[in-house]
Motif scaffolding. Structure first.
Motif, mmCIF file in Angstrom:
data_model
loop_
_atom_site.group_PDB
_atom_site.id
_atom_site.type_symbol
_atom_site.label_atom_id
_atom_site.label_comp_id
_atom_site.label_asym_id
_atom_site.label_seq_id
_atom_site.Cartn_x
_atom_site.Cartn_y
_atom_site.Cartn_z
ATOM 1 N N ASP A 1 83.854 -43.105 -44.928
ATOM 2 C CA ASP A 1 84.814 -43.022 -46.028
ATOM 3 C C ASP A 1 85.421 -41.622 -46.150
ATOM 4 O O ASP A 1 86.595 -41.479 -46.457
ATOM 5 C CB ASP A 1 84.162 -43.454 -47.348
ATOM 6 N N ARG A 2 84.644 -40.592 -45.870
ATOM 7 C CA ARG A 2 85.172 -39.226 -45.954
ATOM 8 C C ARG A 2 86.310 -39.008 -44.960
ATOM 9 O O ARG A 2 87.338 -38.424 -45.286
ATOM 10 C CB ARG A 2 84.050 -38.222 -45.677
ATOM 11 N N ASN B 1 78.201 -41.715 -55.917
ATOM 12 C CA ASN B 1 79.037 -40.553 -56.256
ATOM 13 C C ASN B 1 79.181 -39.569 -55.104
ATOM 14 O O ASN B 1 79.157 -38.362 -55.293
ATOM 15 C CB ASN B 1 78.506 -39.837 -57.497
ATOM 16 N N GLY B 2 79.287 -40.093 -53.889
ATOM 17 C CA GLY B 2 79.510 -39.249 -52.725
ATOM 18 C C GLY B 2 78.260 -38.909 -51.938
ATOM 19 O O GLY B 2 78.346 -38.277 -50.890
ATOM 20 N N LYS C 1 83.187 -44.819 -53.690
ATOM 21 C CA LYS C 1 82.303 -43.663 -53.525
ATOM 22 C C LYS C 1 80.884 -44.163 -53.745
ATOM 23 O O LYS C 1 80.530 -44.574 -54.842
ATOM 24 C CB LYS C 1 82.640 -42.570 -54.537
#
Length: 131
Positions: free
Chosen positions: A114-115, A98-99, A95
């Motif tokens: 990645d999502r 953190n996203g 991540k």
């Protein structure tokens, strides 16, 4: 002759963003076009188009900036290198911030963020991280 054409593309984009350029041109390949498509889908670039030049072609990438000219792309980091390929499973996908950032992976279902990899439950080669 480059040993890593993807790293060359990422470096050209980093340098163009640092110089506040509107666009950058890189030699075309299917992998580079797929990476540009992910960057466009995630909102890091305005778009790209392919220009035929009689050889392999050129990708013209339109860079994106904020409303006051601030950088949208802060860092592009090549993770999997020619000398050390980095493969991750779906549970090992990092991540980024953190996203807030994205990781771009080459999977058996194509190049994706990645999502999307987590959503489709696939892993693959970690190409680069973007934030």
């Amino acid at each position: 002759m480059w040993s890593d054409p993807v790293a060359d593309m990422l470096t050209r984009i980093r340098n163009a963003v640092r110089n506040q350029a509107d666009e950058v041109k890189v030699p075309r390949s299917k992998l580079k076009a797929a990476i540009c498509q992910v960057l466009k889908d995630e909102g890091y670039i305005n778009g790209f188009d392919e220009i035929e030049d009689g050889n392999q072609g050129i990708l013209r990438i339109q860079l994106r900036y904020g409303p006051r000219g601030e950088q949208i792309l802060h860092s592009l980091k090549r993770e999997s290198k020619a000398g050390r390929r980095l493969f991750v499973g779906v549970d090992g996908i990092p991540k980024v911030l953190n996203g807030l950032g994205i990781a771009i992976l080459s999977t058996s279902k194509g190049v994706m963020s990645d999502r999307k990899c987590r959503e489709m439950r696939v892993g693959g080669e970690l190409i680069c991280t973007v934030d």
